[in-house]
Scaffold this active site. Structure first.
Site, mmCIF file in Angstrom:
data_model
loop_
_atom_site.group_PDB
_atom_site.id
_atom_site.type_symbol
_atom_site.label_atom_id
_atom_site.label_comp_id
_atom_site.label_asym_id
_atom_site.label_seq_id
_atom_site.Cartn_x
_atom_site.Cartn_y
_atom_site.Cartn_z
ATOM 1 N N ASP A 183 -7.996 4.280 -2.036
ATOM 2 C CA ASP A 183 -7.462 3.161 -1.263
ATOM 3 C C ASP A 183 -6.813 2.160 -2.208
ATOM 4 O O ASP A 183 -7.472 1.677 -3.133
ATOM 5 C CB ASP A 183 -8.586 2.486 -0.482
ATOM 6 C CG ASP A 183 -8.087 1.494 0.552
ATOM 7 O OD1 ASP A 183 -7.007 0.900 0.346
ATOM 8 O OD2 ASP A 183 -8.778 1.296 1.571
ATOM 9 N N HIS A 199 -1.817 0.414 7.509
ATOM 10 C CA HIS A 199 -2.359 0.732 6.188
ATOM 11 C C HIS A 199 -2.109 2.202 5.863
ATOM 12 O O HIS A 199 -1.871 3.018 6.746
ATOM 13 C CB HIS A 199 -3.859 0.436 6.145
ATOM 14 C CG HIS A 199 -4.446 0.399 4.761
ATOM 15 N ND1 HIS A 199 -3.817 -0.204 3.697
ATOM 16 C CD2 HIS A 199 -5.605 0.917 4.254
ATOM 17 C CE1 HIS A 199 -4.560 -0.078 2.610
ATOM 18 N NE2 HIS A 199 -5.643 0.599 2.927
ATOM 19 N N CYS A 259 0.819 -1.218 0.000
ATOM 20 C CA CYS A 259 0.000 0.000 0.000
ATOM 21 C C CYS A 259 0.855 1.271 0.000
ATOM 22 O O CYS A 259 0.531 2.240 -0.690
ATOM 23 C CB CYS A 259 -0.971 0.002 1.170
ATOM 24 S SG CYS A 259 -0.201 -0.118 2.800
#
Length: 413
Positions: A347, A326, A194
């Site tokens: 995202d 995250h 991520c």
């Protein structure tokens, strides 16, 4: 005291013939034991009697010493065993953390990509010819250090601008970043990529802004994740964030290591891109919310854009948003008619097919649920953001490199 009485009884039992005193009026010499006051009529017997006292006492003391030594030895062995078990638990926990954060030498992007494709073939979800084609494409992209673009969705921020101009009756005003491409995690980085994908999103916007042309003249295309890892390593070699570099043993390439705000800061600064880390280190609102985070983002977008337009498509780059486990990319913020604020987030975990729904004009705005995050939905204990704001001179870059040796973020009280 009880032990003394027990000892005395034992001695008396072994010398039972001496118990009792001679009749009154006897002329016989009497000898009294100095330990138990037993009266004897013979000095030799008294000596034997006293010697017996001493033997019994020494035996008792020796037994106590042996018991104490045994207890101490058992305690030492127990402590040693506890230390060994604790060290074993610590090693297992450390290995678990290494696996979780990709620092266990289990391979990086390339190895995971190939392994996951092989699994897809075994399950019948991918044909062998497709496997070989995608492998060849992947190897070519890695050789050139560029992203294959297969998880990219472009045009979303432009579609949002049109949507807000025509619909969204409950929104009073909205501010949007300059054009941002969305990048989704792929077979090669699923579960750990991520941070890299958010950097790609940020970079996709900077590459469209002429202000950063000189900084990015060697980065005309979006780099692959292994290339980004090498770029961060290069920043470390320049001297940026040595403490953070040591956490990764100064190596990212070939690993599945997670990165965060400090690595993004070091990489951007090494490219002479001016940025800052803002640390929202504790909730500032009721029920664990972070209103100051929302207020900061609003100021970031609304500064220099104070006009009365409902939709403000700014020249501001997106914001890197990190929390434990995250990270996401802030691409805008809504102010609703009831004055509440709502962040718009890209995202990396959202697949391309879902993002592409945003490209279609939908009057009910249901697809926007993918992006909208109200204050009540961001309730992690701590957030960090990396915000870009201009270009650094070479002197400023050098100064920030020196400062990053004790890299700290600005904390919002």
């Amino acid at each position: 005291e009880a032990a003394g009485r027990e000892l005395e009884a034992h001695v008396r039992a072994r010398h039972g013939r001496l118990l009792g005193a001679p009749a009154t009026g006897s002329d016989e010499q009497l000898y009294e034991c100095p330990i138990c006051s037993l009266t004897c009529t013979n000095l030799q017997i008294l000596e034997e009697h006293v010697d017996l006292h001493l033997e019994e006492h020494n035996f008792s003391e020796g037994g106590n010493m042996r018991d104490l030594e045994l207890a101490q030895r058992l305690q030492t062995e127990e402590n040693k065993q506890q230390r060994l078990e604790e060290e074993k638990r610590e090693k297992e926990e450390f290995k678990k953390l290494q696996r979780q954060y990709g620092l266990d030498s289990s391979g990086g992007y390339k190895q995971q990509f190939l392994k996951n494709m092989e699994r897809e073939v075994d399950r019948g979800r991918m044909q062998p010819f497709e496997y070989h084609k995608r492998k060849a494409d992947m190897m070519e992209c890695l050789a050139f250090g560029i992203d294959d673009g297969k998880t990219k969705t472009s045009g979303v921020t432009e579609a949002l601008c049109k949507y807000y101009q025509n619909e969204s009756k409950d929104v009073r005003r909205v501010w949007l970043s300059a054009g941002v491409d969305h990048f989704h995690s792929s077979l090669g980085d699923r579960g750990w990529g991520c941070g890299y994908r958010n950097f790609q999103m940020l970079l996709s916007s900077l590459l469209q802004n002429s202000l950063y042309n000189d900084c990015l003249r060697d980065t005309a295309l979006i780099p692959s994740i292994p290339k980004i890892q090498s770029m961060i390593e290069d920043a470390w070699k320049e001297g940026f964030d040595p403490h953070g570099a040591s956490h990764f043993n100064n190596r990212l390439h070939g690993s599945k290591a997670w990165i965060g705000a400090c690595e993004i800061y070091s990489l951007l600064t090494s490219l002479r891109i001016k940025c800052q880390i803002i640390d929202f280190h504790k909730p500032t609102g009721p029920t664990g919310t972070h209103p100051r985070l929302f207020e900061w983002v609003l100021r970031y977008y609304s500064t220099d854009n104070e006009g009365g337009a409902k939709v403000v498509c700014t020249s501001r780059p997106p914001i890197y948003l990190q929390h434990q486990g995250h990270s996401r990319t802030v691409v805008g913020i809504e102010e609703k008619k009831n004055k509440t604020l709502c962040l718009l987030l890209f995202d990396p975990g959202c697949p391309p097919q879902e993002m592409q729904k945003l490209l279609k004009q939908s009057s009910d705005g249901t697809s926007l649920k993918l992006l909208r995050k109200s204050m009540g939905s961001l309730k992690e204990k701590q957030y960090q953001i990396v915000a870009v704001d201009g270009v650094l001179t070479l002197e400023e870059k050098t100064a920030r490199c020196h400062a990053s040796r004790v890299l700290t973020s600005e904390k919002i009280p």
